[in-house]
Design a protein around this motif. Structure first.
Motif, short mmCIF file in Angstrom:
data_model
loop_
_atom_site.label_atom_id
_atom_site.label_comp_id
_atom_site.label_asym_id
_atom_site.label_seq_id
_atom_site.Cartn_x
_atom_site.Cartn_y
_atom_site.Cartn_z
N GLU A 147 -6.96 -33.00 31.75
CA GLU A 147 -6.35 -31.69 31.22
C GLU A 147 -7.46 -30.79 30.34
OE1 GLU A 147 -2.42 -31.50 30.20
OE2 GLU A 147 -1.83 -33.49 31.29
N VAL A 148 -8.14 -31.65 29.38
CA VAL A 148 -8.81 -31.02 28.75
C VAL A 148 -10.04 -30.23 29.14
CG1 VAL A 148 -10.50 -31.35 26.55
CG2 VAL A 148 -8.46 -32.88 26.64
N PRO A 149 -10.53 -30.50 29.97
CA PRO A 149 -11.69 -29.39 30.70
C PRO A 149 -11.03 -28.38 31.57
CG PRO A 149 -12.21 -32.02 31.25
CD PRO A 149 -10.92 -31.92 30.76
N VAL A 150 -9.92 -28.47 32.09
CA VAL A 150 -9.35 -27.46 32.40
C VAL A 150 -8.92 -26.41 31.57
CG1 VAL A 150 -7.20 -26.69 34.09
CG2 VAL A 150 -8.50 -28.80 34.57
N VAL A 151 -8.15 -26.77 30.57
CA VAL A 151 -7.65 -25.79 29.62
C VAL A 151 -8.85 -25.30 28.96
CG1 VAL A 151 -6.30 -25.75 27.67
CG2 VAL A 151 -5.44 -27.08 29.30
N ALA A 242 0.61 -24.30 18.25
CA ALA A 242 -0.68 -24.35 17.31
C ALA A 242 -1.77 -24.25 18.74
CB ALA A 242 -1.00 -25.30 16.65
N LEU A 243 -1.67 -24.73 19.87
CA LEU A 243 -2.65 -24.54 20.75
C LEU A 243 -2.38 -23.11 21.25
CD1 LEU A 243 -4.68 -25.74 22.73
CD2 LEU A 243 -2.82 -26.46 24.19
N LEU A 244 -1.39 -22.58 21.41
CA LEU A 244 -1.14 -21.37 22.03
C LEU A 244 -1.80 -20.38 21.15
CD1 LEU A 244 2.25 -20.95 23.64
CD2 LEU A 244 0.20 -21.11 24.64
N ASP A 245 -1.73 -20.54 19.75
CA ASP A 245 -2.23 -19.56 18.73
C ASP A 245 -3.76 -19.38 19.07
OD1 ASP A 245 0.11 -19.02 17.77
OD2 ASP A 245 0.08 -20.60 16.19
N ALA A 246 -4.32 -20.87 19.10
CA ALA A 246 -5.72 -20.91 19.24
C ALA A 246 -6.45 -20.32 20.66
CB ALA A 246 -6.13 -22.34 19.22
N LEU A 247 -5.42 -20.39 21.64
CA LEU A 247 -5.76 -19.76 22.99
C LEU A 247 -5.70 -18.32 22.72
CD1 LEU A 247 -4.00 -22.39 25.48
CD2 LEU A 247 -6.47 -21.91 25.18
N ILE A 248 -4.63 -17.82 22.18
CA ILE A 248 -4.62 -16.45 22.11
C ILE A 248 -5.79 -15.89 21.25
CG2 ILE A 248 -2.97 -14.57 21.03
CD1 ILE A 248 -0.68 -16.22 21.97
N ALA A 254 -11.15 -24.54 17.94
CA ALA A 254 -9.71 -24.93 17.65
C ALA A 254 -8.93 -25.81 18.82
CB ALA A 254 -8.94 -24.07 17.09
N VAL A 255 -9.21 -24.96 20.14
CA VAL A 255 -8.35 -25.55 21.18
C VAL A 255 -9.07 -26.96 21.61
CG1 VAL A 255 -8.45 -25.30 23.90
CG2 VAL A 255 -8.07 -23.36 22.28
N ARG A 256 -10.27 -27.17 21.53
CA ARG A 256 -11.02 -28.58 21.58
C ARG A 256 -10.25 -29.55 20.79
NH1 ARG A 256 -15.39 -27.14 21.80
NH2 ARG A 256 -16.02 -26.98 24.10
N SER A 257 -10.18 -29.10 19.53
CA SER A 257 -9.65 -30.09 18.38
C SER A 257 -8.27 -30.30 18.52
CB SER A 257 -10.11 -29.49 17.18
OG SER A 257 -9.43 -30.28 15.84
N LEU A 258 -7.39 -29.25 19.02
CA LEU A 258 -6.11 -29.43 19.07
C LEU A 258 -5.75 -30.26 20.26
CD1 LEU A 258 -4.72 -25.79 18.04
CD2 LEU A 258 -4.13 -28.04 17.16
N LEU A 259 -6.31 -30.18 21.33
CA LEU A 259 -6.02 -30.87 22.70
C LEU A 259 -6.47 -32.42 22.45
CD1 LEU A 259 -7.74 -28.71 25.27
CD2 LEU A 259 -5.22 -29.27 24.98
N GLY A 260 -7.75 -32.82 21.64
CA GLY A 260 -8.02 -34.10 21.34
C GLY A 260 -6.93 -34.80 20.56
N GLU A 261 -6.64 -34.15 19.56
CA GLU A 261 -5.23 -34.55 18.62
C GLU A 261 -4.18 -34.91 19.44
OE1 GLU A 261 -2.84 -33.44 14.60
OE2 GLU A 261 -4.52 -32.18 15.39
N HIS A 262 -3.77 -33.84 20.30
CA HIS A 262 -2.48 -33.99 21.11
C HIS A 262 -2.47 -34.94 22.07
CE1 HIS A 262 1.20 -32.25 22.53
NE2 HIS A 262 0.70 -32.20 23.57
N PHE A 263 -3.66 -35.49 22.64
CA PHE A 263 -3.60 -36.66 23.79
C PHE A 263 -3.80 -37.83 22.90
CE2 PHE A 263 -4.52 -33.31 26.58
CZ PHE A 263 -3.72 -33.34 27.50
#
Length: 267
Positions: A147-151, A242-248, A254-263
């Motif tokens: 999922e991380v590379p895709v997002v 938070a992920l959506l905020d970073a993506l927007i 921030a996206v990379r950091s949040l994804l790492g924390e999320h998984f």
């Protein structure tokens, strides 16, 4: 059984029998015979099991989708812990609880066997697989690898307004988490992640990721899913917004950091 249960009326003759021969030991219009030799071989013996295996389902069954409703109810029971790791259950006993024949229950249990949630116990029934921290960590790692590379790729190509459209789904996960019901949160969590990955336009990716996600939601041995895990659920859910905020904002770091924390801390 909790949210998503919903099977409590007997089906008509032949319901849920696609691809399977007639079985003995099936109740209702299919015959109220006692379990025979073939049933025992398949693990259909109605041995002594914990009293009140599952709570009575709430909504009436629809004859056109008995197997699907039973499968959904059993998946919910796995998440909530009503189906307990290490315990053996038989199709006739569960069928009696649902108020349906043993056939759709058996078919649903066979599907869960393919998914790795349960295993066949010859001459007894089906045992819920006992899982440990290592398996959960492995699932989180595989999910992250997919999922991380895709997002991150989507973060570079999907416009902010498309991400903003997912806000209601992210907020729905927060409401579900606040309820403290793991089954409700599990459903909303999968819906959000599926919507994110769907932006890649790859149906196979979405299907594989969702299967891994579902497996990661089954409880570990010795855990007690429910209100005690509300804080963890809420923390996990707020990571979605938070992920959506970073993506927007287009903030890929921030996206990379949040994804790492999320998984890493997946509930």
């Amino acid at each position: 059984m909790g949210a998503g249960a919903g099977v409590n009326a007997r089906t008509g003759a032949g319901a849920g029998r696609v691809g399977l021969p007639a079985q003995s030991g099936v109740r209702g219009q299919e015959g109220d015979t006692a379990p025979g030799r073939d049933d025992a071989v398949r693990g259909e013996h109605t041995h002594s099991e914990p009293a009140a295996v599952l709570p009575r389902p709430r909504t009436p069954v629809q004859r056109s989708s008995v197997r699907g409703q039973v499968l959904a109810a059993l998946r919910t029971a796995l998440v909530t812990g009503d189906l307990r790791p290490g315990v053996v259950y038989s199709a006739p006993v569960l069928a009696e609880r649902f108020g349906v024949s043993a056939t759709p229950v058996r078919e649903a249990m066979q599907q869960l066997t393919l998914e790795g949630a349960i295993e066949v116990v010859p001459n007894r029934g089906f045992r819920v697989v006992e899982r440990g921290d290592r398996e959960l960590a492995e699932l989180a790692e595989v999910r992250a690898l997919i999922e991380v590379p895709v997002v991150l790729r989507l973060a570079r190509t999907v416009p902010a307004e498309r991400w903003a459209e997912l806000r209601p789904l992210a907020e729905a996960t927060i409401r579900a988490a606040s309820s403290g019901c793991r089954a409700t949160y599990a459903d909303s969590d999968r819906v959000f992640h599926r919507a994110v990955l769907a932006l890649a336009g790859n149906e196979q990716l979405v299907r594989i990721a969702e299967d891994l996600h579902r497996r990661a939601q089954w409880p570990l041995v010795g855990t007690t899913p429910g209100p005690l895990g509300r804080v963890g659920l809420v923390t996990d859910a707020h990571q979605h917004t938070a992920l959506l905020d970073a993506l927007i904002a287009g903030d890929q770091d921030a996206v990379r950091s949040l994804l790492g924390e999320h998984f890493t801390g997946a509930v």
